[in-house]
Scaffold this motif. Structure first.
Motif, PDB file in Angstrom:
ATOM      1  N   TYR A 148     -10.446  -5.896  -2.999  1.00  0.00           N
ATOM      2  CA  TYR A 148     -11.011  -4.535  -2.966  1.00  0.00           C
ATOM      3  C   TYR A 148     -12.519  -4.558  -3.219  1.00  0.00           C
ATOM      4  CZ  TYR A 148      -6.130  -3.008  -3.044  1.00  0.00           C
ATOM      5  OH  TYR A 148      -4.818  -2.817  -2.740  1.00  0.00           O
ATOM      6  N   ARG A 149     -12.970  -5.448  -4.080  1.00  0.00           N
ATOM      7  CA  ARG A 149     -14.424  -5.559  -4.330  1.00  0.00           C
ATOM      8  C   ARG A 149     -15.122  -6.018  -3.057  1.00  0.00           C
ATOM      9  NH1 ARG A 149     -12.924  -7.366  -9.575  1.00  0.00           N
ATOM     10  NH2 ARG A 149     -13.063  -9.554  -8.992  1.00  0.00           N
ATOM     11  N   PHE A 150     -14.515  -6.991  -2.360  1.00  0.00           N
ATOM     12  CA  PHE A 150     -15.086  -7.517  -1.121  1.00  0.00           C
ATOM     13  C   PHE A 150     -15.155  -6.416  -0.049  1.00  0.00           C
ATOM     14  CE2 PHE A 150     -14.310  -9.523   3.082  1.00  0.00           C
ATOM     15  CZ  PHE A 150     -15.465 -10.279   3.169  1.00  0.00           C
ATOM     16  N   LEU A 151     -14.117  -5.557  -0.003  1.00  0.00           N
ATOM     17  CA  LEU A 151     -14.067  -4.467   0.993  1.00  0.00           C
ATOM     18  C   LEU A 151     -14.877  -3.243   0.554  1.00  0.00           C
ATOM     19  CD1 LEU A 151     -10.227  -4.507   1.792  1.00  0.00           C
ATOM     20  CD2 LEU A 151     -12.046  -5.261   3.328  1.00  0.00           C
ATOM     21  N   ASN A 152     -15.325  -3.265  -0.709  1.00  0.00           N
ATOM     22  CA  ASN A 152     -16.043  -2.129  -1.304  1.00  0.00           C
ATOM     23  C   ASN A 152     -15.194  -0.853  -1.260  1.00  0.00           C
ATOM     24  OD1 ASN A 152     -18.116  -0.838  -2.636  1.00  0.00           O
ATOM     25  ND2 ASN A 152     -19.233  -0.337  -0.762  1.00  0.00           N
ATOM     26  N   VAL A 153     -13.926  -0.994  -1.648  1.00  0.00           N
ATOM     27  CA  VAL A 153     -12.998   0.144  -1.689  1.00  0.00           C
ATOM     28  C   VAL A 153     -12.620   0.410  -3.146  1.00  0.00           C
ATOM     29  CG1 VAL A 153     -10.662   0.939  -1.084  1.00  0.00           C
ATOM     30  CG2 VAL A 153     -12.051  -0.249   0.616  1.00  0.00           C
ATOM     31  N   LYS A 154     -12.753   1.673  -3.532  1.00  0.00           N
ATOM     32  CA  LYS A 154     -12.397   2.064  -4.902  1.00  0.00           C
ATOM     33  C   LYS A 154     -11.312   3.137  -4.816  1.00  0.00           C
ATOM     34  CE  LYS A 154     -16.928   1.167  -6.966  1.00  0.00           C
ATOM     35  NZ  LYS A 154     -17.768   0.879  -5.805  1.00  0.00           N
ATOM     36  N   PHE A 155     -10.434   3.160  -5.819  1.00  0.00           N
ATOM     37  CA  PHE A 155      -9.354   4.140  -5.863  1.00  0.00           C
ATOM     38  C   PHE A 155      -9.556   5.077  -7.041  1.00  0.00           C
ATOM     39  CE2 PHE A 155      -7.727   0.136  -4.167  1.00  0.00           C
ATOM     40  CZ  PHE A 155      -7.284   0.546  -2.913  1.00  0.00           C
ATOM     41  N   ASP A 156      -9.185   6.338  -6.845  1.00  0.00           N
ATOM     42  CA  ASP A 156      -9.247   7.284  -7.967  1.00  0.00           C
ATOM     43  C   ASP A 156      -8.103   7.010  -8.942  1.00  0.00           C
ATOM     44  OD1 ASP A 156     -11.471   8.891  -7.007  1.00  0.00           O
ATOM     45  OD2 ASP A 156     -10.111   9.479  -5.399  1.00  0.00           O
ATOM     46  N   VAL A 157      -6.967   6.596  -8.389  1.00  0.00           N
ATOM     47  CA  VAL A 157      -5.783   6.338  -9.218  1.00  0.00           C
ATOM     48  C   VAL A 157      -5.088   5.072  -8.715  1.00  0.00           C
ATOM     49  CG1 VAL A 157      -3.511   7.232  -9.950  1.00  0.00           C
ATOM     50  CG2 VAL A 157      -5.398   8.832  -9.542  1.00  0.00           C
ATOM     51  N   THR A 158      -4.748   4.177  -9.637  1.00  0.00           N
ATOM     52  CA  THR A 158      -3.873   3.052  -9.295  1.00  0.00           C
ATOM     53  C   THR A 158      -2.561   3.314 -10.010  1.00  0.00           C
ATOM     54  OG1 THR A 158      -5.691   1.498  -8.982  1.00  0.00           O
ATOM     55  CG2 THR A 158      -3.521   0.548  -9.420  1.00  0.00           C
ATOM     56  N   SER A 159      -1.542   3.553  -9.204  1.00  0.00           N
ATOM     57  CA  SER A 159      -0.239   3.931  -9.753  1.00  0.00           C
ATOM     58  C   SER A 159       0.798   2.970  -9.188  1.00  0.00           C
ATOM     59  CB  SER A 159       0.044   5.387  -9.344  1.00  0.00           C
ATOM     60  OG  SER A 159       1.310   5.780  -9.766  1.00  0.00           O
ATOM     61  N   GLY A 160       2.073   3.304  -9.338  1.00  0.00           N
ATOM     62  CA  GLY A 160       3.113   2.442  -8.789  1.00  0.00           C
ATOM     63  C   GLY A 160       4.477   3.065  -8.957  1.00  0.00           C
ATOM     64  N   GLU A 161       5.450   2.451  -8.308  1.00  0.00           N
ATOM     65  CA  GLU A 161       6.814   2.988  -8.350  1.00  0.00           C
ATOM     66  C   GLU A 161       7.356   3.050  -9.776  1.00  0.00           C
ATOM     67  OE1 GLU A 161       9.516   1.585  -5.157  1.00  0.00           O
ATOM     68  OE2 GLU A 161       7.810   0.345  -4.594  1.00  0.00           O
ATOM     69  N   ALA A 162       6.935   2.115 -10.613  1.00  0.00           N
ATOM     70  CA  ALA A 162       7.452   2.047 -11.993  1.00  0.00           C
ATOM     71  C   ALA A 162       7.169   3.331 -12.769  1.00  0.00           C
ATOM     72  CB  ALA A 162       6.838   0.853 -12.715  1.00  0.00           C
ATOM     73  N   ARG A 163       6.084   4.003 -12.401  1.00  0.00           N
ATOM     74  CA  ARG A 163       5.700   5.244 -13.100  1.00  0.00           C
ATOM     75  C   ARG A 163       6.840   6.279 -13.070  1.00  0.00           C
ATOM     76  NH1 ARG A 163       1.330   8.965 -14.108  1.00  0.00           N
ATOM     77  NH2 ARG A 163       1.887  11.039 -13.352  1.00  0.00           N
ATOM     78  N   TYR A 164       7.694   6.174 -12.047  1.00  0.00           N
ATOM     79  CA  TYR A 164       8.714   7.215 -11.850  1.00  0.00           C
ATOM     80  C   TYR A 164      10.104   6.835 -12.359  1.00  0.00           C
ATOM     81  CZ  TYR A 164       4.836   9.155  -9.486  1.00  0.00           C
ATOM     82  OH  TYR A 164       3.576   9.632  -9.243  1.00  0.00           O
ATOM     83  N   ASN A 165      10.186   5.691 -13.005  1.00  0.00           N
ATOM     84  CA  ASN A 165      11.484   5.259 -13.522  1.00  0.00           C
ATOM     85  C   ASN A 165      12.117   6.289 -14.459  1.00  0.00           C
ATOM     86  OD1 ASN A 165      13.672   3.472 -13.968  1.00  0.00           O
ATOM     87  ND2 ASN A 165      12.726   2.751 -15.842  1.00  0.00           N
ATOM     88  N   ASN A 166      11.273   6.869 -15.353  1.00  0.00           N
ATOM     89  CA  ASN A 166      11.827   7.830 -16.320  1.00  0.00           C
ATOM     90  C   ASN A 166      11.925   9.257 -15.769  1.00  0.00           C
ATOM     91  OD1 ASN A 166       9.156   8.449 -16.257  1.00  0.00           O
ATOM     92  ND2 ASN A 166       8.805   8.356 -18.458  1.00  0.00           N
ATOM     93  N   LYS A 167      11.546   9.432 -14.483  1.00  0.00           N
ATOM     94  CA  LYS A 167      11.638  10.773 -13.880  1.00  0.00           C
ATOM     95  C   LYS A 167      12.818  10.871 -12.900  1.00  0.00           C
ATOM     96  CE  LYS A 167       6.590  11.265 -14.116  1.00  0.00           C
ATOM     97  NZ  LYS A 167       6.374  12.178 -15.220  1.00  0.00           N
ATOM     98  N   ILE A 168      13.491   9.755 -12.709  1.00  0.00           N
ATOM     99  CA  ILE A 168      14.563   9.704 -11.710  1.00  0.00           C
ATOM    100  C   ILE A 168      15.748  10.602 -12.068  1.00  0.00           C
ATOM    101  CG2 ILE A 168      16.303   8.184 -10.668  1.00  0.00           C
ATOM    102  CD1 ILE A 168      13.425   7.855  -9.526  1.00  0.00           C
ATOM    103  N   SER A 169      16.147  10.588 -13.345  1.00  0.00           N
ATOM    104  CA  SER A 169      17.323  11.390 -13.740  1.00  0.00           C
ATOM    105  C   SER A 169      17.092  12.874 -13.448  1.00  0.00           C
ATOM    106  CB  SER A 169      17.674  11.167 -15.214  1.00  0.00           C
ATOM    107  OG  SER A 169      16.591  11.532 -16.030  1.00  0.00           O
ATOM    108  N   LYS A 170      15.831  13.334 -13.622  1.00  0.00           N
ATOM    109  CA  LYS A 170      15.475  14.726 -13.313  1.00  0.00           C
ATOM    110  C   LYS A 170      15.663  15.009 -11.824  1.00  0.00           C
ATOM    111  CE  LYS A 170      12.164  17.032 -16.375  1.00  0.00           C
ATOM    112  NZ  LYS A 170      10.753  17.320 -16.613  1.00  0.00           N
TER     113      LYS A 170
END
Length: 258
Positions: A148-170
């Protein structure tokens, strides 16, 4: 046209069309423990271009690098790493070493069940499983960040599928409430045959979740967080059916923004 370009310079082509509106762009999204492929490169470049164009039209843009950091493959990786992994190799070439382990365990049917057991432990919050998962995630992200540094790309948020593990039951309760879930051979599915979209698998017979479940949880969470006007998923064409299913489920839940 040339006079206008000369007059406006860097502002040529910009507008205030999107003033006061938000756009979410999901892009790049490589998988932890696998090499950064050409598909991820394509997604990064096109997604980054979309974000820049939208910002130029006055939109507030939130770019999300949504990592593939959850799922049964991590169970297999933990089982394999415990037996023949090397911390030295992992530090030197994280994605390469983990991919080497993954190829090895995928070729041996004995790791199918071991992998399922370890992933179940991971979903249940087992300390040892989480320790390995965090190590794999941290080292791989550091490897990706060089690209990403080489491509000069920055992200506002780095997230992932794991973030939603505790939201699945809902999510599952919501789907149940809307009478969308059916049981099939012990698994939980949503039948979309009437829409020509086949069957959307929401939970396996052992209770573990899938991409669709997590993508629905992510969409609900993002709308709550950002109240976006639009959300773009910059992915490969092979994901077409998956997203058609996800969007149809969001529509069937009865969400106006879907």
């Amino acid at each position: 046209i040339l006079k206008e370009i000369k007059k406006k310079q860097d502002k040529y082509g910009s507008s205030l069309t999107g003033k006061g509106k938000k756009i979410v762009v999901e892009l790049s999204s490589p998988n932890i423990a696998k090499p950064f492929g050409i598909g991820h490169l394509r997604s990064t470049i096109i997604g980054n271009a979309l974000a820049k164009i939208a910002r130029y039209q006055g939109y507030k843009v939130i770019t999300i690098n949504y990592l593939g950091d959850w799922g049964t493959p991590f169970g297999k990786l933990i089982a394999g790493y415990k037996e023949f992994g090397s911390l030295q190799k992992l530090k030197k070439d994280p994605a390469g070493h983990l991919y080497e382990i993954y190829v090895k365990v995928s070729a041996d049917s004995a790791y199918e069940e071991k992998g399922r057991q370890w992933f179940k432990k991971l979903e249940e919050g087992n300390k040892e499983a989480l320790k390995y998962w965090e190590l794999f995630r941290k080292e791989t992200i550091e490897g990706f960040s060089k690209i990403y540094r080489f491509l000069n790309v920055k992200f506002d948020v780095t997230s992932g599928e794991a973030r939603y593990n505790n939201k699945i039951s809902k999510v599952m309760k919501l789907l149940q409430k809307k009478k969308l879930l059916e049981e099939s051979e012990g698994a939980q599915i949503i039948n979309l045959e009437n829409y020509g979209l086949g069957v959307c698998l929401m939970a396996k017979s052992d209770g573990t979740t899938l991409y669709a479940t997590r993508d629905i949880a992510a969409a609900l969470d993002r709308y709550k967080l950002y109240k976006f006007k639009k959300m773009f998923y910059e992915v490969g064409a092979e994901q077409k059916l998956h997203f058609k299913q996800v969007f149809k489920v969001l529509e069937l839940i009865g969400l106006k923004w879907s």
